[in-house]
Design a protein around this motif. Structure first.
Motif, PDB file in Angstrom:
ATOM      1  N   ALA A  55     -20.661  32.378   3.708  1.00 26.52           N
ATOM      2  CA  ALA A  55     -21.665  33.124   4.465  1.00 26.52           C
ATOM      3  C   ALA A  55     -22.855  32.254   4.871  1.00 26.52           C
ATOM      4  O   ALA A  55     -23.566  32.581   5.813  1.00 26.52           O
ATOM      5  CB  ALA A  55     -22.161  34.312   3.645  1.00 26.52           C
ATOM      6  N   ARG A  56     -23.052  31.143   4.166  1.00 26.11           N
ATOM      7  CA  ARG A  56     -24.219  30.285   4.425  1.00 26.11           C
ATOM      8  C   ARG A  56     -23.827  28.944   5.036  1.00 26.11           C
ATOM      9  O   ARG A  56     -24.628  28.011   5.067  1.00 26.11           O
ATOM     10  CB  ARG A  56     -24.990  30.087   3.116  1.00 26.11           C
ATOM     11  CG  ARG A  56     -25.554  31.413   2.585  1.00 26.11           C
ATOM     12  CD  ARG A  56     -26.244  31.273   1.261  1.00 26.11           C
ATOM     13  NE  ARG A  56     -27.404  30.387   1.333  1.00 26.11           N
ATOM     14  CZ  ARG A  56     -28.129  30.056   0.257  1.00 26.11           C
ATOM     15  NH1 ARG A  56     -27.834  30.565  -0.928  1.00 26.11           N
ATOM     16  NH2 ARG A  56     -29.149  29.247   0.390  1.00 26.11           N
ATOM     17  N   LEU A  57     -22.638  28.855   5.576  1.00 26.51           N
ATOM     18  CA  LEU A  57     -22.125  27.616   6.156  1.00 26.51           C
ATOM     19  C   LEU A  57     -23.063  27.042   7.217  1.00 26.51           C
ATOM     20  O   LEU A  57     -23.208  25.826   7.338  1.00 26.51           O
ATOM     21  CB  LEU A  57     -20.728  27.855   6.730  1.00 26.51           C
ATOM     22  CG  LEU A  57     -19.920  26.643   7.162  1.00 26.51           C
ATOM     23  CD1 LEU A  57     -19.711  25.671   6.008  1.00 26.51           C
ATOM     24  CD2 LEU A  57     -18.568  27.085   7.714  1.00 26.51           C
ATOM     25  N   ALA A  58     -23.719  27.897   7.964  1.00 27.03           N
ATOM     26  CA  ALA A  58     -24.607  27.445   9.039  1.00 27.03           C
ATOM     27  C   ALA A  58     -25.808  26.660   8.523  1.00 27.03           C
ATOM     28  O   ALA A  58     -26.472  25.959   9.296  1.00 27.03           O
ATOM     29  CB  ALA A  58     -25.085  28.647   9.853  1.00 27.03           C
ATOM     30  N   GLU A  59     -26.090  26.718   7.230  1.00 23.34           N
ATOM     31  CA  GLU A  59     -27.204  25.963   6.652  1.00 23.34           C
ATOM     32  C   GLU A  59     -26.879  24.474   6.514  1.00 23.34           C
ATOM     33  O   GLU A  59     -27.770  23.675   6.229  1.00 23.34           O
ATOM     34  CB  GLU A  59     -27.578  26.524   5.274  1.00 23.34           C
ATOM     35  CG  GLU A  59     -28.148  27.920   5.339  1.00 23.34           C
ATOM     36  CD  GLU A  59     -28.491  28.480   3.971  1.00 23.34           C
ATOM     37  OE1 GLU A  59     -28.957  27.707   3.103  1.00 23.34           O
ATOM     38  OE2 GLU A  59     -28.289  29.691   3.770  1.00 23.34           O
ATOM     39  N   LEU A  60     -25.613  24.132   6.705  1.00 26.06           N
ATOM     40  CA  LEU A  60     -25.189  22.746   6.556  1.00 26.06           C
ATOM     41  C   LEU A  60     -25.019  22.097   7.915  1.00 26.06           C
ATOM     42  O   LEU A  60     -24.541  22.725   8.859  1.00 26.06           O
ATOM     43  CB  LEU A  60     -23.880  22.687   5.757  1.00 26.06           C
ATOM     44  CG  LEU A  60     -23.979  23.305   4.357  1.00 26.06           C
ATOM     45  CD1 LEU A  60     -22.607  23.439   3.737  1.00 26.06           C
ATOM     46  CD2 LEU A  60     -24.903  22.484   3.474  1.00 26.06           C
ATOM     47  N   ASP A  61     -25.382  20.843   8.012  1.00 26.66           N
ATOM     48  CA  ASP A  61     -25.365  20.098   9.267  1.00 26.66           C
ATOM     49  C   ASP A  61     -24.158  19.165   9.298  1.00 26.66           C
ATOM     50  O   ASP A  61     -23.955  18.373   8.379  1.00 26.66           O
ATOM     51  CB  ASP A  61     -26.668  19.294   9.372  1.00 26.66           C
ATOM     52  CG  ASP A  61     -26.799  18.537  10.675  1.00 26.66           C
ATOM     53  OD1 ASP A  61     -25.820  18.448  11.438  1.00 26.66           O
ATOM     54  OD2 ASP A  61     -27.895  18.021  10.926  1.00 26.66           O
ATOM     55  N   GLU A  62     -23.389  19.244  10.370  1.00 24.12           N
ATOM     56  CA  GLU A  62     -22.195  18.400  10.504  1.00 24.12           C
ATOM     57  C   GLU A  62     -22.514  16.911  10.465  1.00 24.12           C
ATOM     58  O   GLU A  62     -21.670  16.103  10.120  1.00 24.12           O
ATOM     59  CB  GLU A  62     -21.463  18.726  11.808  1.00 24.12           C
ATOM     60  CG  GLU A  62     -20.823  20.086  11.822  1.00 24.12           C
ATOM     61  CD  GLU A  62     -20.116  20.378  13.128  1.00 24.12           C
ATOM     62  OE1 GLU A  62     -19.948  19.468  13.951  1.00 24.12           O
ATOM     63  OE2 GLU A  62     -19.732  21.540  13.327  1.00 24.12           O
ATOM     64  N   GLY A  63     -23.732  16.523  10.827  1.00 20.67           N
ATOM     65  CA  GLY A  63     -24.089  15.115  10.857  1.00 20.67           C
ATOM     66  C   GLY A  63     -24.509  14.544   9.515  1.00 20.67           C
ATOM     67  O   GLY A  63     -24.727  13.336   9.392  1.00 20.67           O
ATOM     68  N   GLN A  64     -24.614  15.393   8.507  1.00 18.35           N
ATOM     69  CA  GLN A  64     -25.050  14.930   7.194  1.00 18.35           C
ATOM     70  C   GLN A  64     -23.867  14.618   6.297  1.00 18.35           C
ATOM     71  O   GLN A  64     -22.826  15.257   6.394  1.00 18.35           O
ATOM     72  CB  GLN A  64     -25.909  15.997   6.505  1.00 18.35           C
ATOM     73  CG  GLN A  64     -27.236  16.232   7.174  1.00 18.35           C
ATOM     74  CD  GLN A  64     -28.007  17.357   6.520  1.00 18.35           C
ATOM     75  OE1 GLN A  64     -27.479  18.447   6.344  1.00 18.35           O
ATOM     76  NE2 GLN A  64     -29.260  17.095   6.182  1.00 18.35           N
ATOM     77  N   ARG A  65     -24.079  13.655   5.415  1.00 16.97           N
ATOM     78  CA  ARG A  65     -23.119  13.432   4.335  1.00 16.97           C
ATOM     79  C   ARG A  65     -23.442  14.460   3.271  1.00 16.97           C
ATOM     80  O   ARG A  65     -24.589  14.632   2.887  1.00 16.97           O
ATOM     81  CB  ARG A  65     -23.264  12.032   3.743  1.00 16.97           C
ATOM     82  CG  ARG A  65     -22.721  10.983   4.676  1.00 16.97           C
ATOM     83  CD  ARG A  65     -22.349   9.729   3.942  1.00 16.97           C
ATOM     84  NE  ARG A  65     -21.021   9.418   4.473  1.00 16.97           N
ATOM     85  CZ  ARG A  65     -20.136   8.670   3.887  1.00 16.97           C
ATOM     86  NH1 ARG A  65     -20.403   8.097   2.754  1.00 16.97           N
ATOM     87  NH2 ARG A  65     -18.960   8.463   4.437  1.00 16.97           N
ATOM     88  N   ILE A  66     -22.423  15.150   2.800  1.00 17.55           N
ATOM     89  CA  ILE A  66     -22.611  16.214   1.819  1.00 17.55           C
ATOM     90  C   ILE A  66     -21.727  15.933   0.614  1.00 17.55           C
ATOM     91  O   ILE A  66     -20.508  15.818   0.741  1.00 17.55           O
ATOM     92  CB  ILE A  66     -22.264  17.593   2.412  1.00 17.55           C
ATOM     93  CG1 ILE A  66     -23.148  17.877   3.630  1.00 17.55           C
ATOM     94  CG2 ILE A  66     -22.389  18.681   1.351  1.00 17.55           C
ATOM     95  CD1 ILE A  66     -22.730  19.090   4.430  1.00 17.55           C
ATOM     96  N   ALA A  67     -22.357  15.812  -0.543  1.00 16.34           N
ATOM     97  CA  ALA A  67     -21.616  15.663  -1.796  1.00 16.34           C
ATOM     98  C   ALA A  67     -21.777  16.959  -2.569  1.00 16.34           C
ATOM     99  O   ALA A  67     -22.886  17.470  -2.730  1.00 16.34           O
ATOM    100  CB  ALA A  67     -22.156  14.490  -2.592  1.00 16.34           C
ATOM    101  N   CYS A  68     -20.673  17.505  -3.033  1.00 12.55           N
ATOM    102  CA  CYS A  68     -20.676  18.785  -3.734  1.00 12.55           C
ATOM    103  C   CYS A  68     -20.658  18.555  -5.244  1.00 12.55           C
ATOM    104  O   CYS A  68     -19.943  17.692  -5.740  1.00 12.55           O
ATOM    105  CB  CYS A  68     -19.462  19.609  -3.322  1.00 12.55           C
ATOM    106  SG  CYS A  68     -19.407  19.966  -1.551  1.00 12.55           S
TER     107      CYS A  68
END
Length: 112
Positions: A55-68
């Motif tokens: 539901a909150r996927l839009a808070e993430l930016d495709e251009g960022q590196r994301i480590a979970c």
């Protein structure tokens, strides 16, 4: 395939893309964050419990590196796969989760 990054190697993984501020996405529950958390050092710390990520996927930016990050790495692996399947290309799982973070990288982070 999702990159598996040890806590001690996270800064180097983040540095591979200096175009955008990297994100450490903590997918643990609020009580877990109160028990143990990491201090942002060169990255943005974003806490979104695993079940809220779709539901909150839009808070993430495709251009960022994301480590979970999660407790031991299983939940964060599933979230990383979900993010990858939804168009985020630069995604990794913090291998061993916050437990490994404490054991291998920062002993000041409580283990639980």
């Amino acid at each position: 395939m999702i990159d598996q990054v040890r806590p001690s190697d996270l800064a180097a993984w983040f540095a591979q893309n200096a175009d955008a501020t990297p994100v450490l996405l903590d997918v643990r529950e609020p009580w877990e964050l109160q028990t143990a958390s990491v201090a942002p050092q060169g990255f943005t710390l974003l806490a979104i419990p695993m079940n809220e990520v779709p539901a909150r996927l839009a808070e993430l930016d495709e251009g960022q590196r994301i480590a979970c990050l999660c407790h031991h790495g299983a939940r964060s692996q599933r979230v990383a796969a979900f993010l990858s399947q939804n168009g985020l290309a630069e995604v990794a799982n913090v291998a061993g989760g916050i437990d490994a973070w404490s054991a291998q990288h920062d002993a000041a982070v409580p283990r639980y």
